[in-house]
Design an enzyme around this catalytic site. Sequence first.
Site, PDB file in Angstrom:
ATOM      1  N   ASP A  86     -14.143 -27.850  36.377  1.00  0.00           N
ATOM      2  CA  ASP A  86     -15.247 -27.992  35.433  1.00  0.00           C
ATOM      3  C   ASP A  86     -14.786 -28.675  34.155  1.00  0.00           C
ATOM      4  O   ASP A  86     -13.589 -28.876  33.939  1.00  0.00           O
ATOM      5  CB  ASP A  86     -15.876 -26.616  35.138  1.00  0.00           C
ATOM      6  N   HIS A 103     -19.392 -15.492  36.326  1.00  0.00           N
ATOM      7  CA  HIS A 103     -19.432 -16.900  36.719  1.00  0.00           C
ATOM      8  C   HIS A 103     -18.081 -17.339  37.277  1.00  0.00           C
ATOM      9  O   HIS A 103     -17.032 -16.826  36.889  1.00  0.00           O
ATOM     10  CB  HIS A 103     -19.891 -17.807  35.569  1.00  0.00           C
ATOM     11  N   GLU A 116     -23.083 -20.382  36.068  1.00  0.00           N
ATOM     12  CA  GLU A 116     -23.586 -19.234  35.325  1.00  0.00           C
ATOM     13  C   GLU A 116     -24.580 -18.433  36.176  1.00  0.00           C
ATOM     14  O   GLU A 116     -25.084 -18.937  37.186  1.00  0.00           O
ATOM     15  CB  GLU A 116     -24.283 -19.726  34.051  1.00  0.00           C
TER      16      GLU A 116
HETATM   17  C1  GLP Z   1     -14.266 -20.315  31.707  1.00  0.00           C
HETATM   18  C2  GLP Z   1     -13.998 -21.261  32.879  1.00  0.00           C
HETATM   19  C3  GLP Z   1     -13.754 -20.533  34.162  1.00  0.00           C
HETATM   20  C4  GLP Z   1     -12.809 -19.368  33.926  1.00  0.00           C
HETATM   21  C5  GLP Z   1     -13.446 -18.380  32.969  1.00  0.00           C
HETATM   22  C6  GLP Z   1     -12.560 -17.188  32.688  1.00  0.00           C
HETATM   23  O1  GLP Z   1     -15.591 -20.158  31.386  1.00  0.00           O
HETATM   24  N1  GLP Z   1     -14.999 -22.237  33.066  1.00  0.00           N
HETATM   25  O2  GLP Z   1     -13.234 -21.430  35.133  1.00  0.00           O
HETATM   26  O3  GLP Z   1     -12.530 -18.734  35.140  1.00  0.00           O
HETATM   27  O4  GLP Z   1     -13.699 -19.036  31.755  1.00  0.00           O
HETATM   28  O5  GLP Z   1     -11.557 -17.538  31.786  1.00  0.00           O
HETATM   29  P1  GLP Z   1     -10.270 -16.682  31.543  1.00  0.00           P
HETATM   30  O6  GLP Z   1      -9.425 -16.844  32.750  1.00  0.00           O
HETATM   31  O7  GLP Z   1      -9.619 -17.301  30.325  1.00  0.00           O
HETATM   32  O8  GLP Z   1     -10.718 -15.296  31.309  1.00  0.00           O
END
Ligand code: GLP
Length: 261
Positions: free
Chosen positions: A67, A138, A143
Site C-alpha cells: 500500500d 484492516h 478498511e
Molecule cells: C498501517 C499499514 C498496514 C499495517 C498497519 C499496522 O495502517 N497500512 O499495512 O499492517 O498499519 O501497523 P503496525 O504494524 O505499525 O501496527
Amino acid sequence: MEIVVLPDGQAIGALGADAIANLLQRKPDAVLGLATGSSPLAIYDELAARCAAGAVTLGRARGFTLDEYVGLPADHPETYRNVIDRDFVSRVDFAPGAVRGPDGLAADIPKFCAEYEAAMAQAGGVDLQILGIGTDGHIGFNEPGSSLASRTRIKTLTRQTRVDNARFFEGDVDAVPTHCITQGLGTIMSARHVVLVATGSQKAEAVHHLVEGAVSALWPGTILQHHPHVTVLLDGAAASRLQLADYYRETYRAKPAWQGI
Ligand code: GLP
C-alpha cells in the site's frame, strides 16, 4: 490458519525469517509481498542480519509492497516506498528495481492500479505475503467495509487509522493523508502463503476477530479464514483475547520442528 504464540518479537522475527529463507532456498526468484509498519520489523531485521552473514540472498527475489499514501511528495520520509527502502530493501541484496510499490502520485490512479495487478500476475503471483493488522482489523489499507473480493484500488482512510498513524507525522493527524492505494483483499488472498504478525495488547481485539470471529467486511482481516495457508505469529499480549489460545499453543508445541510454518 496456523496460530503461533511466541515469547517475544525476536522469536517472531526468527520464525518469519526462517519461512522466507526456506522459500528462497526452494525458489531463489520468489516473489515476496512486503508490508510496512512496526509489525514486520523483527522479520526484516533478522533477514538483514542473515543476509549480511551470507546465509540468505535476495539477489534474485522480487517484491511488491502492499500500500501507499496518496499525494505525499516522493521525498517525504513517510511514503511507504521510502519506509520499506529504509526498513528493509536497502539492508538486503535485492537487485535494483526488484521491489515495486503503488505510485501514490499516479495521474490516473485506476489505470495504475490495473497495471500493478498485471505486474504481480506477470511476476507469477506473490509466494509469501507478510502482513500486519490495524487495530480496526484492516490489512494493507483495506478498511472496515472493504469488499472481500477487492483488488488494488484507492481507499479513504478511517479516522482511527489516521489517528493511529499520526505518530509518524509528529502527532499531527491532519498531516496524515486522507487517501491511499492498497492491494485489495482479493489481491492479498491470491498470495500462496500469508504470514501475519501482530504484537501488543492494542492488537488483541483485532486478532480475536481475525482468528475466531465471523468473516465480515467489518473486520477485513477475517477474509483470511478462507485462505488455505495462513500463519499468524503473535506475542502473548496480542493473543490474550483468543478463546482457544491454549489449544493453539499445544498444537504448535506438538508440531515437528522440521515442518516449519
Ligand atoms: C498501517 C499499514 C498496514 C499495517 C498497519 C499496522 O495502517 N497500512 O499495512 O499492517 O498499519 O501497523 P503496525 O504494524 O505499525 O501496527
